[in-house]
Design a protein around this motif. Structure first.
Motif, short mmCIF file in Angstrom:
data_model
loop_
_atom_site.label_atom_id
_atom_site.label_comp_id
_atom_site.label_asym_id
_atom_site.label_seq_id
_atom_site.Cartn_x
_atom_site.Cartn_y
_atom_site.Cartn_z
N LYS A 110 43.01 54.95 27.69
CA LYS A 110 42.02 55.98 27.33
C LYS A 110 42.47 56.78 26.10
O LYS A 110 41.63 57.21 25.32
CB LYS A 110 41.76 56.91 28.52
N THR A 111 43.77 56.96 25.91
CA THR A 111 44.23 57.67 24.70
C THR A 111 43.91 56.85 23.45
O THR A 111 43.55 57.41 22.42
CB THR A 111 45.74 57.98 24.74
N TYR A 112 44.02 55.53 23.54
CA TYR A 112 43.67 54.68 22.41
C TYR A 112 42.16 54.67 22.20
O TYR A 112 41.68 54.69 21.07
CB TYR A 112 44.18 53.26 22.61
N LEU A 113 41.40 54.60 23.28
CA LEU A 113 39.94 54.57 23.18
C LEU A 113 39.38 55.89 22.65
O LEU A 113 38.32 55.90 22.04
CB LEU A 113 39.32 54.26 24.54
N ALA A 114 40.11 56.98 22.86
CA ALA A 114 39.64 58.30 22.41
C ALA A 114 39.72 58.44 20.89
O ALA A 114 39.10 59.34 20.33
CB ALA A 114 40.46 59.40 23.08
N ALA A 115 40.46 57.58 20.23
CA ALA A 115 40.61 57.66 18.77
C ALA A 115 40.24 56.32 18.13
O ALA A 115 41.09 55.64 17.55
CB ALA A 115 42.04 58.06 18.41
N PRO A 116 38.96 55.92 18.21
CA PRO A 116 38.57 54.61 17.67
C PRO A 116 38.77 54.48 16.17
O PRO A 116 39.03 53.39 15.67
CB PRO A 116 37.09 54.47 18.06
N GLU A 117 38.66 55.59 15.43
CA GLU A 117 38.85 55.50 13.98
C GLU A 117 40.30 55.19 13.63
O GLU A 117 40.59 54.62 12.59
CB GLU A 117 38.40 56.80 13.29
N GLU A 118 41.22 55.53 14.52
CA GLU A 118 42.63 55.26 14.28
C GLU A 118 43.06 53.91 14.85
O GLU A 118 43.85 53.20 14.24
CB GLU A 118 43.49 56.37 14.92
N HIS A 119 42.52 53.57 16.03
CA HIS A 119 42.98 52.37 16.73
C HIS A 119 41.99 51.22 16.71
O HIS A 119 42.36 50.08 16.99
CB HIS A 119 43.33 52.71 18.18
N GLY A 120 40.73 51.49 16.43
CA GLY A 120 39.72 50.43 16.46
C GLY A 120 39.45 49.98 17.88
O GLY A 120 39.62 50.73 18.83
N ALA A 121 39.04 48.73 18.02
CA ALA A 121 38.79 48.18 19.35
C ALA A 121 40.13 47.99 20.06
O ALA A 121 41.14 47.69 19.43
CB ALA A 121 38.07 46.84 19.24
N VAL A 122 40.11 48.17 21.37
CA VAL A 122 41.35 48.08 22.15
C VAL A 122 41.25 46.92 23.12
O VAL A 122 40.36 46.88 23.96
CB VAL A 122 41.62 49.40 22.92
N ALA A 123 42.17 45.97 22.99
CA ALA A 123 42.23 44.83 23.90
C ALA A 123 43.39 45.05 24.86
O ALA A 123 44.42 45.63 24.50
CB ALA A 123 42.43 43.54 23.13
N PHE A 124 43.20 44.60 26.09
CA PHE A 124 44.26 44.66 27.10
C PHE A 124 44.36 43.29 27.73
O PHE A 124 43.36 42.68 28.10
CB PHE A 124 43.94 45.71 28.17
N VAL A 125 45.58 42.80 27.85
CA VAL A 125 45.84 41.50 28.46
C VAL A 125 46.55 41.73 29.78
O VAL A 125 47.56 42.43 29.83
CB VAL A 125 46.71 40.61 27.55
N GLY A 126 46.01 41.18 30.87
CA GLY A 126 46.63 41.34 32.18
C GLY A 126 46.35 40.15 33.06
O GLY A 126 45.54 39.28 32.74
N ASP A 127 47.04 40.14 34.22
CA ASP A 127 46.85 39.00 35.11
C ASP A 127 46.82 39.36 36.59
O ASP A 127 46.59 38.51 37.42
CB ASP A 127 47.94 37.96 34.87
N GLY A 128 47.04 40.61 36.93
CA GLY A 128 47.17 40.92 38.35
C GLY A 128 46.17 41.93 38.86
O GLY A 128 45.36 42.48 38.12
N VAL A 129 46.26 42.17 40.16
CA VAL A 129 45.40 43.15 40.81
C VAL A 129 45.61 44.53 40.19
O VAL A 129 44.66 45.30 40.00
CB VAL A 129 45.70 43.18 42.33
N ASN A 130 46.84 44.83 39.80
CA ASN A 130 47.15 46.12 39.20
C ASN A 130 46.54 46.30 37.81
O ASN A 130 46.52 47.40 37.29
CB ASN A 130 48.66 46.33 39.12
N ASP A 131 46.06 45.23 37.23
CA ASP A 131 45.47 45.29 35.89
C ASP A 131 43.95 45.36 35.91
O ASP A 131 43.33 45.58 34.87
CB ASP A 131 45.89 44.06 35.08
N ALA A 132 43.34 45.19 37.07
CA ALA A 132 41.88 45.08 37.14
C ALA A 132 41.18 46.31 36.56
O ALA A 132 40.22 46.17 35.79
CB ALA A 132 41.43 44.84 38.57
#
Length: 178
Positions: A31-53
């Motif tokens: 959410k900190t990255y998503l709050a500053a789209p002009e600085e970070h752009g689109a935010v991708a997250f790579v995960g594989d487990g239940v904890n990443d859902a």
């Protein structure tokens, strides 16, 4: 340490690496990255487990690894068939190639229709005393659609970026990313 090594291998800035975070912490970091789209752009997250859902669902682009949990795959926008981080690089490159093709198809269709529709409507009749028969206008419109489809099918010739293990490159070692 492993996360930083993998990030270095695939070219991710070390400042964006957050390892060993709990699920709520992952969402907050994202959410900190998503709050500053002009600085970070689109935010991708790579995960594989239940904890990443949860974080896969919140990310601009959630990417689930193929061998991960079902809930991670369902939460993500993209699910990779294999659990190889190089596939993330290839997926992002293929997405860029697809967007370029879509833009090119729109431009082609726009230019084609800007020329063909006035001709079919008879704009050249005063100068040449000739009209385009309706059946030829219909054929021309069909050819426009066929050309866009054929252009899109050209994505079937897509090749992964040079330097990835899928193209024979070995930036370091593919084992570092599996």
């Amino acid at each position: 340490e492993t996360a930083k090594t993998v990030a270095r291998v695939v070219g991710i800035d070390q400042g964006y690496v957050h390892a060993r975070a709990l699920p709520d912490g992952k969402v907050e970091i994202l959410k900190t990255y998503l709050a500053a789209p002009e600085e970070h752009g689109a935010v991708a997250f790579v995960g594989d487990g239940v904890n990443d859902a949860a974080v896969l669902a919140v990310a601009t682009v959630g990417i689930a690894m193929g061998s991960g949990s079902l809930i991670a795959s369902e939460s993500a926008g993209v699910t990779l068939l294999r659990s190889n981080l190089w596939d993330v690089v290839v997926a992002l490159d293929l997405a860029k190639a697809s967007l370029r093709r879509i833009r090119m198809n729109y431009l082609w269709a726009l230019l084609y229709n800007c020329l063909a529709i006035p001709i079919a409507a008879g704009v050249l009749y005063p100068a040449f005393q000739r009209r385009l028969p309706p059946y030829l206008a219909a054929v021309a419109m069909a050819l426009s659609s066929v050309s866009v489809v054929l252009s899109s099918l050209a994505l079937g010739r897509y090749r992964p970026p040079a330097g990835t293990p899928l193209r024979g490159g070995t930036p370091n070692s593919n084992e570092d990313c599996e």
